[in-house]
Design an enzyme around this catalytic site. Sequence first.
Site, PDB file in Angstrom:
ATOM      1  N   CYS A  88      72.571  47.945 -20.944  1.00 43.14           N
ATOM      2  CA  CYS A  88      71.738  46.746 -20.804  1.00 43.14           C
ATOM      3  C   CYS A  88      72.553  45.473 -20.583  1.00 43.14           C
ATOM      4  O   CYS A  88      72.005  44.473 -20.133  1.00 43.14           O
ATOM      5  CB  CYS A  88      70.856  46.563 -22.031  1.00 43.14           C
ATOM      6  SG  CYS A  88      69.664  47.898 -22.263  1.00 43.14           S
TER       7      CYS A  88
ATOM      8  N   CYS B 220      71.902  43.126 -26.700  1.00 43.61           N
ATOM      9  CA  CYS B 220      72.252  44.364 -27.386  1.00 43.61           C
ATOM     10  C   CYS B 220      72.443  45.448 -26.333  1.00 43.61           C
ATOM     11  O   CYS B 220      71.918  45.344 -25.221  1.00 43.61           O
ATOM     12  CB  CYS B 220      71.182  44.753 -28.394  1.00 43.61           C
ATOM     13  SG  CYS B 220      69.531  45.015 -27.680  1.00 43.61           S
TER      14      CYS B 220
ATOM     15  N   HIS C  51      62.594  43.892 -18.390  1.00 43.19           N
ATOM     16  CA  HIS C  51      64.035  44.084 -18.557  1.00 43.19           C
ATOM     17  C   HIS C  51      64.551  45.038 -17.479  1.00 43.19           C
ATOM     18  O   HIS C  51      64.630  46.244 -17.701  1.00 43.19           O
ATOM     19  CB  HIS C  51      64.258  44.634 -19.971  1.00 43.19           C
ATOM     20  CG  HIS C  51      65.658  44.994 -20.334  1.00 43.19           C
ATOM     21  ND1 HIS C  51      66.777  44.527 -19.683  1.00 43.19           N
ATOM     22  CD2 HIS C  51      66.118  45.804 -21.334  1.00 43.19           C
ATOM     23  CE1 HIS C  51      67.862  45.025 -20.255  1.00 43.19           C
ATOM     24  NE2 HIS C  51      67.483  45.805 -21.250  1.00 43.19           N
TER      25      HIS C  51
END
Length: 402
Positions: free
Chosen positions: A91, A388, A358
Site C-alpha cells: 500500500c 500502513c 484506495h
Amino acid sequence: MPNAMIFDAIRTPRGKGRKSGSLYTVRPVDLLAGVLRALQARMGLDTAAVEDLVIGCVTQTGEQGACIARFAALEAGWDVDVAGVTVNRFCGSGLEAINHAAAMVASGWYDCVVAGGVESMSRVAMGSDGGAIWDARTQWNLGGSVPQGISADLIATRRGIGREDVDSFALASQQRCASAVARGAFDRSLVAVRDANGLLLLDHDEHPRPETTMDSLGGLSPAFEMIGTTYGLDALTRAKYPEVPRINHIHSAGNSSGIVDGAAAVLVASEAFGASMGWTPRARIRSVAVCGTEPLIMLEGPVPATQRALAKAGMEVGDVDLFEVNEAFAVVPLAFMDDLGVPHDKVNVNGGAIAMGHPLGATGAMLLGTALDELEARDRTAAAVTLCIGGGMGIATIIERA
C-alpha cells in the site's frame, strides 16, 4: 546535497474498482500513460530530460506486469531514452516511488525524475499475483498470517475502539470529502480520463457516498467476522496476543477503504534543474522514512514511520500543519491520532480512502498531491503523509512548501 523539489502532482479520478466502474474499460498502462501526458503538457516537459520514471504498483501481474513504468512511458509517447522501474511496497508503493525519486535527486546523481503509481483493481484483482502474504499457512516465525481486516479489528479490540468510533470516523471522511468536492479542493490535481477517441470517461471521484449516515453505516455487517471465526484465523492471533481471547469485529465495507482504479504522477527535480526550465517549485521533500513493525497486527506502521521522519527532519509533531494518514481501515488514523496526540482537524481534512477509495499502488502519490494542494489552499507550511503497509511496515514523507 541538492534539495528534492516537487514541481507538480496530478492524478486521475478514482473509479469504482469493478466491472460497472467508469474506468474498467481502461487498461492500466493507458491509465498511467494518461497522467504522464497530462504532466508533460502542464509543465511543458521535454521528456528527454526525465532521467527515470519510478512507479508504484502492487499487483504486478497480467496487464500490470512486465514493468508497467517503462511501457507506460512508451505508450505516452515519451522520449525513448526515458527508463522506467516499477516498485512494490504494497500500500505504500506510490509514496515509495516518490521517496525513491527524492533520494535519486538529493544524491546529486539525477536532476529530474517522475514518480507516481497506478492500480487497476477492476481489471487486475487484488491478490492475483499470489505470494506469501495471501497464504494463511505462512508463519513469519511469529505465529501465522491473517488478512488485514482481522489485524484492524485486533488493533481496535486491544485499544477499546468500538463500532460507533469507527463508523463516526467513516462518516466524517464522507462529509469532509463532500465538502472538499463542493469547494473544488481537488480540481487542481484532477486529470479527466478519456478514451482513445477523446470521449470523457470520468472527471470526478466515483466512490464517495455523500448520502452516508450513521444508521446506514450501522446496518452493514462486519466484513471479517465470518472468516475470522469460521476459518480459525482469529485464533492465530492468540499466540502473539493472549490478552485478547476474542476479537471484536467492527470493520465493515463502510468504514474500510474502497476498491478503486487510479493513477498519479509527481514531478521531482533539483532546484537548479527546475530553474533552468523556468519552473516554480511548489514544495521540497524534507524527509522520508520507512519502518518494519510486528507483522501479525500489521497496520501500526504509520506512527513509528512518522516519528522517524520527524526526527530526520528535526521536527516535532506540532510543527506539522496537515497529516494525510491512509484510511485503509478507520482504526488506523484513529490509533495514529491517539498515539501522537494529533487533533482530527489536522488529519485527512478532505476525507480519505474510506470515502474516495484506495488504488493500492497509486494511493501514496495521490495523498501527497492532496496534502500539497491543501497546504497551498490554507497557506500552511508542512504536511506529513503516511500509510500502513501489509506484512507489517510503515512509510512516511514530510513535505514543506517552497
